[in-house]
Design a protein around this motif. Structure first.
Motif, PDB file in Angstrom:
ATOM      1  N   THR B 251       0.856  -1.026   0.247  1.00 55.07           N
ATOM      2  CA  THR B 251      -0.169   0.158   0.154  1.00 55.07           C
ATOM      3  C   THR B 251       1.009   1.340   0.076  1.00 55.07           C
ATOM      4  O   THR B 251       2.288   1.102  -0.447  1.00 55.07           O
ATOM      5  CB  THR B 251      -0.672  -0.034   1.395  1.00 55.07           C
ATOM      6  OG1 THR B 251       0.515  -0.288   2.622  1.00 55.07           O
ATOM      7  CG2 THR B 251      -2.152  -0.863   0.984  1.00 55.07           C
ATOM      8  N   GLU B 252      -0.127   2.273  -0.310  1.00 54.30           N
ATOM      9  CA  GLU B 252       0.958   3.671   0.430  1.00 54.30           C
ATOM     10  C   GLU B 252       1.109   4.225   1.487  1.00 54.30           C
ATOM     11  O   GLU B 252       1.948   5.002   1.851  1.00 54.30           O
ATOM     12  CB  GLU B 252      -0.453   4.941  -0.619  1.00 54.30           C
ATOM     13  CG  GLU B 252      -1.149   4.503   0.283  1.00 54.30           C
ATOM     14  CD  GLU B 252      -2.543   4.096  -0.915  1.00 54.30           C
ATOM     15  OE1 GLU B 252      -2.152   3.286  -0.711  1.00 54.30           O
ATOM     16  OE2 GLU B 252      -3.992   4.869   0.243  1.00 54.30           O
ATOM     17  N   ASP B 253       0.599   3.421   2.378  1.00 53.91           N
ATOM     18  CA  ASP B 253       1.559   4.089   3.626  1.00 53.91           C
ATOM     19  C   ASP B 253       0.476   2.578   4.773  1.00 53.91           C
ATOM     20  O   ASP B 253      -0.084   1.935   4.338  1.00 53.91           O
ATOM     21  CB  ASP B 253       1.148   5.091   3.663  1.00 53.91           C
ATOM     22  CG  ASP B 253      -0.471   5.810   3.940  1.00 53.91           C
ATOM     23  OD1 ASP B 253      -1.281   4.594   4.247  1.00 53.91           O
ATOM     24  OD2 ASP B 253      -0.529   6.744   3.537  1.00 53.91           O
ATOM     25  N   ILE B 255      -1.435   3.312   7.048  1.00 52.83           N
ATOM     26  CA  ILE B 255      -2.388   3.835   6.916  1.00 52.83           C
ATOM     27  C   ILE B 255      -3.835   2.937   6.769  1.00 52.83           C
ATOM     28  O   ILE B 255      -4.508   2.629   7.448  1.00 52.83           O
ATOM     29  CB  ILE B 255      -3.574   5.007   7.124  1.00 52.83           C
ATOM     30  CG1 ILE B 255      -2.184   5.634   8.430  1.00 52.83           C
ATOM     31  CG2 ILE B 255      -4.356   5.054   8.007  1.00 52.83           C
ATOM     32  CD1 ILE B 255      -2.283   7.392   8.447  1.00 52.83           C
ATOM     33  N   ALA B 256      -3.159   2.881   5.100  1.00 53.72           N
ATOM     34  CA  ALA B 256      -4.158   2.134   4.399  1.00 53.72           C
ATOM     35  C   ALA B 256      -3.833   0.911   4.201  1.00 53.72           C
ATOM     36  O   ALA B 256      -4.944  -0.020   4.299  1.00 53.72           O
ATOM     37  CB  ALA B 256      -3.497   2.549   2.042  1.00 53.72           C
ATOM     38  N   THR B 259      -5.926  -0.514   7.122  1.00 50.90           N
ATOM     39  CA  THR B 259      -7.427  -0.317   6.911  1.00 50.90           C
ATOM     40  C   THR B 259      -7.937  -1.012   5.778  1.00 50.90           C
ATOM     41  O   THR B 259      -9.124  -1.284   5.910  1.00 50.90           O
ATOM     42  CB  THR B 259      -7.861   1.313   6.274  1.00 50.90           C
ATOM     43  OG1 THR B 259      -7.460   2.149   7.649  1.00 50.90           O
ATOM     44  CG2 THR B 259      -8.607   1.946   6.304  1.00 50.90           C
ATOM     45  N   MET B 260      -7.751  -1.430   4.805  1.00 54.08           N
ATOM     46  CA  MET B 260      -7.719  -2.333   3.840  1.00 54.08           C
ATOM     47  C   MET B 260      -7.816  -3.806   4.097  1.00 54.08           C
ATOM     48  O   MET B 260      -8.628  -4.808   4.277  1.00 54.08           O
ATOM     49  CB  MET B 260      -6.564  -2.524   2.791  1.00 54.08           C
ATOM     50  CG  MET B 260      -6.963  -2.359   1.259  1.00 54.08           C
ATOM     51  SD  MET B 260      -5.628  -2.644   0.561  1.00 54.08           S
ATOM     52  CE  MET B 260      -5.431  -0.314  -0.119  1.00 54.08           C
ATOM     53  N   ILE B 262      -8.732  -4.008   7.475  1.00 58.76           N
ATOM     54  CA  ILE B 262      -9.733  -4.164   7.967  1.00 58.76           C
ATOM     55  C   ILE B 262     -10.946  -4.437   6.971  1.00 58.76           C
ATOM     56  O   ILE B 262     -12.352  -5.088   7.390  1.00 58.76           O
ATOM     57  CB  ILE B 262     -10.320  -2.662   8.670  1.00 58.76           C
ATOM     58  CG1 ILE B 262      -9.156  -2.773   9.659  1.00 58.76           C
ATOM     59  CG2 ILE B 262     -11.928  -2.909   9.155  1.00 58.76           C
ATOM     60  CD1 ILE B 262      -9.541  -1.502  10.497  1.00 58.76           C
ATOM     61  N   GLY B 263     -10.770  -3.899   5.432  1.00 58.96           N
ATOM     62  CA  GLY B 263     -12.220  -3.799   5.042  1.00 58.96           C
ATOM     63  C   GLY B 263     -11.991  -4.983   4.487  1.00 58.96           C
ATOM     64  O   GLY B 263     -13.032  -5.621   4.046  1.00 58.96           O
ATOM     65  N   ALA B 264     -10.677  -5.771   3.675  1.00 54.00           N
ATOM     66  CA  ALA B 264     -10.692  -7.559   3.522  1.00 54.00           C
ATOM     67  C   ALA B 264     -11.652  -8.338   5.161  1.00 54.00           C
ATOM     68  O   ALA B 264     -12.495  -9.578   4.490  1.00 54.00           O
ATOM     69  CB  ALA B 264      -9.609  -7.717   3.318  1.00 54.00           C
ATOM     70  N   TYR B 266     -13.949  -7.330   6.856  1.00 53.10           N
ATOM     71  CA  TYR B 266     -14.936  -6.641   6.877  1.00 53.10           C
ATOM     72  C   TYR B 266     -16.280  -7.990   6.089  1.00 53.10           C
ATOM     73  O   TYR B 266     -16.871  -7.793   5.970  1.00 53.10           O
ATOM     74  CB  TYR B 266     -15.472  -5.198   6.637  1.00 53.10           C
ATOM     75  CG  TYR B 266     -17.129  -5.231   6.727  1.00 53.10           C
ATOM     76  CD1 TYR B 266     -17.718  -5.169   7.149  1.00 53.10           C
ATOM     77  CD2 TYR B 266     -16.570  -4.345   5.180  1.00 53.10           C
ATOM     78  CE1 TYR B 266     -19.126  -4.752   6.820  1.00 53.10           C
ATOM     79  CE2 TYR B 266     -17.920  -3.698   5.183  1.00 53.10           C
ATOM     80  CZ  TYR B 266     -19.565  -4.206   5.504  1.00 53.10           C
ATOM     81  OH  TYR B 266     -20.383  -3.727   5.077  1.00 53.10           O
ATOM     82  N   GLU B 285      -4.978   4.709  14.453  1.00 48.10           N
ATOM     83  CA  GLU B 285      -6.224   5.012  14.017  1.00 48.10           C
ATOM     84  C   GLU B 285      -7.229   3.478  13.720  1.00 48.10           C
ATOM     85  O   GLU B 285      -8.500   3.320  13.806  1.00 48.10           O
ATOM     86  CB  GLU B 285      -6.123   5.900  12.456  1.00 48.10           C
ATOM     87  CG  GLU B 285      -7.543   6.749  12.036  1.00 48.10           C
ATOM     88  CD  GLU B 285      -7.338   6.923  10.737  1.00 48.10           C
ATOM     89  OE1 GLU B 285      -7.072   7.777  10.448  1.00 48.10           O
ATOM     90  OE2 GLU B 285      -7.227   6.228   9.695  1.00 48.10           O
ATOM     91  N   LEU B 289     -11.017   1.165  14.935  1.00 50.29           N
ATOM     92  CA  LEU B 289     -11.732   1.393  13.857  1.00 50.29           C
ATOM     93  C   LEU B 289     -12.189  -0.213  13.750  1.00 50.29           C
ATOM     94  O   LEU B 289     -13.426  -0.316  14.560  1.00 50.29           O
ATOM     95  CB  LEU B 289     -11.687   1.816  12.583  1.00 50.29           C
ATOM     96  CG  LEU B 289     -12.310   1.568  12.006  1.00 50.29           C
ATOM     97  CD1 LEU B 289     -13.642   2.466  12.096  1.00 50.29           C
ATOM     98  CD2 LEU B 289     -12.131   1.558  10.332  1.00 50.29           C
ATOM     99  N   THR B 295     -14.670  -5.065  13.971  1.00 46.10           N
ATOM    100  CA  THR B 295     -14.109  -6.184  12.877  1.00 46.10           C
ATOM    101  C   THR B 295     -13.314  -6.655  12.938  1.00 46.10           C
ATOM    102  O   THR B 295     -12.291  -5.977  13.731  1.00 46.10           O
ATOM    103  CB  THR B 295     -14.163  -5.059  12.059  1.00 46.10           C
ATOM    104  OG1 THR B 295     -15.311  -4.130  11.369  1.00 46.10           O
ATOM    105  CG2 THR B 295     -14.005  -5.681  10.277  1.00 46.10           C
TER     106      THR B 295
END
Lengths: 287, 584
Positions: B251-253, B255-256, B259-260, B262-264, B266, B285, B289, B295
């Motif tokens: 990823t770009e950092d 944080i991404a 968070t990514m 978490i998205g997966a 989810y 952060e 979440l 999640t």
């Protein structure tokens, strides 16, 4: 097939009367219905701000994430289940301030996601601060002398980053906006849709009337083609970004999952312990 | 167990001289011979060039730390000798490139055998073979034959073609011949190797064990940003995930990345990220979440020297407090800290189960030493493991009315609510990082706030009891003179200190935490109370583990701390010395 109304829940929006975001929600509902989705096949991932609340107003799977992070979350979700239609929504603060890095890299990655920026040039939920899209001279609580920083050029940024689908809508033109979102969802790859969605409370400058006076529909330009990136860039720049319609589309770029040859079956449907055979093979490398 | 052999071997030189590959080949050969190994590659933050070394400790029983002594050193540069100066004994041998012109019996006490490795390598076909010449020479000192090294060579060079493989084999043989024909060859009985009678074992670094644990647990997606000393995990999985149907996104950092992941999760995949301190700070952060939205999420933090960019290539355990408390708000989470590569495998597997069962972030702490040093471990028993996905609701859900939501965050006795995945019919619900009601709609009424907060934290009540082994316990003494406590990679050094003190007649118990949060206070307290004193050993300046312990149990002046924050690994001698001070 579901109707647009079936994608609406019973929660009353907390947006101000007249807010451009109502039209964005309406357009999304009509577009997803037109595509033929069932509510459970749609996931709307949003960021933080007035715009971020939209995932809570649609009847679909909704994830109201952190400020600026709708795109990373949406991409993770799409990786887990590529069968889902994933919409990411956010404001200009989400997309061009705190989440600018994610915007650029999500465009580069080109997952099959539709990203809708509800762009009102101002921070509304925090009650009236400047945004990276504010025009120079725009006075807010945090720019009492008027904004001096160059606004982010949204469409040019998307084009320069290699977006395969770039469009811009306006909340007052619901028909066009709905069509753009529908095309975006149907586009196989990352779709970037910026929407001028006026804030009637904190932006007395970029009003509905102001946009009506300044926007040029690309369809009204003779010789405009949506498959010419240089022309798109030139046209957007010469109109200071104040155009609406489909700006650019490139159907030749493979979306991310296709590019990495990910198996068609969603990862979410294949969670199981590694097989003895495959695992034993991996371990042999550590002998 | 009788110690039949315990030697240390090292090769040092400039980066680009094949130091790492010599170390990898020799350790692989020794692993196949059945020895227990502990391998440490020393490198600096420099991009290219500079001194580097690869050390192997080989023993006839498990070892998980360096010995502090060096028996055979292959020196391709002067720095190798200078840096090891304090580690030689009169039995030590330095196989030195003749170019270094070291004096025999140089003031360090070791015997120097100059080897014209460059000339011998040239004769074998390439000056780049001098590492293999030296490897052969050292193998000969140990009485290891060329044939015993060949399987490792075959594996490493099979893809590079027959000619390169043959050249390497001839260089190895030439090195062996040099020692066999050397008139001043020291007496071989110094280095008699007796391989232990063990079944085949594996040799890997903690990071590889973590990656394998993730694969075994069914994780097929990783989002990560490169960082030392965690990158090996993503680099390994980038090689393996595609063939297993999964993927890694750089990823770009961070944080991404987080968070990514978490998205997966989810979305229903098993997904995770791995990082080190600087990235872990950025992930705070997203960890919040995950906690708020219930999640599942697994985050690996391979600790290094901090704060800020700190010491990227050095050892530290200074994210202990951050792992538990770096997120704002009351964030439910589980923090694990395996102490060996074997535990790292099992704990990573379990982390994915716990994340789904408890629907919360699980942080797995490693440290640079555990992550990067290779150690021997038995074959993992995949048969004993099961994937547990917790309250994952799928089919046969009651039909929802128009615009009706599934009660994803319904209050339950154990605080864990049934979870549905996007795409599930009749499972539609909302998720938000805002406080919310049972359906996931934003809600801030005080009673809902209390109910949901209590629910999120009530979940953790059962973690300690259901966690397989919250404490690693080596406590032979009902009444101990001293209890030594540690986390992560200090396990090996503490174990050896305990054994040595035991031989002197002291009664020493040892506890290594495997679960840091929720804190297993009740079980731990008993060991503190049954010991005269307790010494908490950790790699940081502020005594983070000691402070954490003090948050949970009555101190009664039994607790003492031993900290180290110079970036180096704890030696057995350092721990011994502090123990003697405390015992005195």
């Amino acid at each position: 097939m579901s109707s647009a109304a079936e994608f609406r829940n019973s929660i009353k929006q907390n947006w101000c009367p007249g807010c451009g975001h109502y039209a964005v929600q309406n357009a999304i509902q009509q577009a997803v219905a037109a595509v033929g989705l069932q509510p459970e096949e749609l996931a709307v991932i949003s960021g933080i701000g007035c715009s971020g609340r939209i995932s809570g107003y649609l009847y679909a799977y909704g994830f109201h994430a952190t400020h600026g992070r709708a795109l990373p979350l949406a991409q993770g979700l799409k990786m887990a289940n590529r069968n889902l239609t994933v919409l990411a929504c956010g404001g200009d603060g989400d997309g061009f301030a705190i989440g600018m890095g994610h915007t650029i890299h999500a465009i580069r990655r080109n997952m099959d996601i539709t990203y809708i920026v509800m762009d009102n040039h101002v921070y509304g939920l925090t009650k009236g601060q400047t945004s990276p899209r504010s025009d120079i001279g725009f006075r807010t609580k945090t720019t009492p002398q008027g904004a001096v920083e160059t606004p982010v050029a949204a469409l040019e940024t998307a084009l320069a980053t290699g977006a395969g689908f770039v469009a811009q809508g306006f909340s007052l033109n619901l028909k066009e906006l709905t069509a753009l979102i529908e095309q975006g969802i149907r586009h196989k790859g990352f779709s970037f849709i910026n929407v001028f969605s006026p804030c009637v409370t904190f932006n007395p400058f970029n009003t509905y009337d102001w946009y009506k006076q300044h926007l040029t529909p690309l369809a009204s330009l003779s010789d405009y083609r949506t498959d010419d990136r240089a022309l798109a860039m030139q046209t957007v720049i010469s109109h200071s970004g104040l155009v609406t319609g489909l700006v650019y589309r490139d159907n030749t770029k493979p979306d991310y999952q296709t590019a990495i040859e990910l198996a068609p079956k969603p990862l979410a449907h294949s969670v199981e312990k590694a097989s003895e055979e495959c695992f034993a093979k991996l371990l042999e490398e550590f002998r | 167990m009788q110690e039949t052999c315990n030697f240390s071997w090292s090769i040092g030189g400039q980066q680009g001289e094949g130091i790492e590959s010599a170390g990898e080949i020799f350790s692989s050969a020794l692993n196949r011979l059945g020895f227990f190994l502990y391998c440490h590659r020393h490198f600096s933050s420099r991009i290219k060039g500079g001194h580097t070394s690869y050390s192997i400790r080989l023993a006839s029983r498990p070892v998980r730390t360096s010995s502090g002594r060096l028996d055979i050193l292959i020196a391709l540069d002067q720095e190798s000798v200078d840096l090891a100066r304090d580690m030689f004994t009169t039995n030590s041998i330095i196989l030195a490139d003749t170019k270094l012109a070291l004096q025999p019996n140089a003031d360090c006490g070791a015997t120097v055998i100059p080897v014209p490795c460059s000339e011998i390598a040239e004769k074998c076909g390439s000056p780049f073979l001098k590492n293999l010449v030296m490897l052969g020479a050292s193998a000969a000192l140990f009485g290891i034959s060329a044939g015993q090294v060949h399987p490792a060579l075959d594996t490493v060079f099979s893809k590079k073609g027959e000619q390169i493989l043959m050249q390497n084999k001839s260089a190895l043989q030439a090195g062996i011949d040099f020692i066999e024909n050397h008139s001043a060859c020291p007496k071989r009985e110094k280095f008699i190797l007796i391989p232990p009678d063990t079944s085949p074992q594996l040799l890997m670094m903690g990071n590889e064990a973590i990656a394998l644990g993730a694969i075994a647990a069914g994780a097929r997606f990783m989002a990560a940003y490169p960082i030392t000393p965690a990158s090996d995990i993503m680099e390994y999985l980038i090689k393996k995930f595609p063939q297993l149907g999964g993927a890694v996104i750089q990823t770009e950092d961070e944080i991404a990345a987080c968070t990514m992941a978490i998205g997966a999760n989810y979305g229903g995949a098993r997904a995770f990220t791995a990082t080190s301190g600087p990235g872990f700070s950025l992930m705070a952060e997203a960890i919040g979440l995950s906690g708020m939205t219930e999640t599942p999420l697994v985050v690996i933090d391979c600790q290094r020297g901090g704060p800020s960019t700190g010491l990227p290539t050095k050892q530290e355990q200074s994210d202990i407090v951050a792992a538990i408390f770096n997120t704002h708000g009351d964030t439910p989470k589980i923090v694990m800290c395996p102490g060996t590569a074997e535990e790292a495998f099992y704990d990573t597997f379990e982390a994915f189960n716990l994340a789904e069962e408890y629907q919360c972030p699980v942080i797995l702490l490693s440290d640079l030493q555990l992550s990067l040093c290779k150690q021997t471990l038995p074959y993992p028993r995949l048969n004993d493991l099961a994937v547990r996905r917790g309250k994952l609701a799928g089919s046969e859900l009651p039909a929802l009315g128009p615009a009706e939501y599934f009660k994803r965050f319904a209050a339950t006795v154990d605080g864990i609510s049934p979870r549905t995945l996007p795409g599930t019919r009749n499972g539609i619900h909302l998720v938000t990082g805002l406080e919310h009601d049972a359906a996931g709609k934003p809600a801030e009424a005080p009673d809902i706030r209390r109910m949901q907060t209590d629910k999120r934290h009530r979940k953790l009540d059962t973690v300690i009891d259901r966690f397989p082994a919250p404490l690693y316990i080596q406590a032979a003494h009902p009444e101990a003179d001293l209890l030594i406590v540690g986390v992560s990679a200090t396990r090996g050094a503490i174990e050896e200190a305990v054994e040595l003190l035991g031989k002197e007649g002291y009664k020493i118990n040892h506890i290594h935490f495997r679960l840091l949060h929720p804190f297993p206070a009740k079980a731990f307290q008993a060991y503190v109370q049954s010991a005269q004193k307790t010494l908490v050993v950790e790699h940081n300046r502020t005594g983070q583990l000691l402070q954490l312990i003090r948050m949970h149990i009555a101190d009664e002046n039994r607790l003492t701390g031993l900290t180290k924050y110079d970036g180096e690994f704890f030696s057995v001698a350092e721990i011994l010395s502090k123990c003697r001070e405390v015992l005195a």
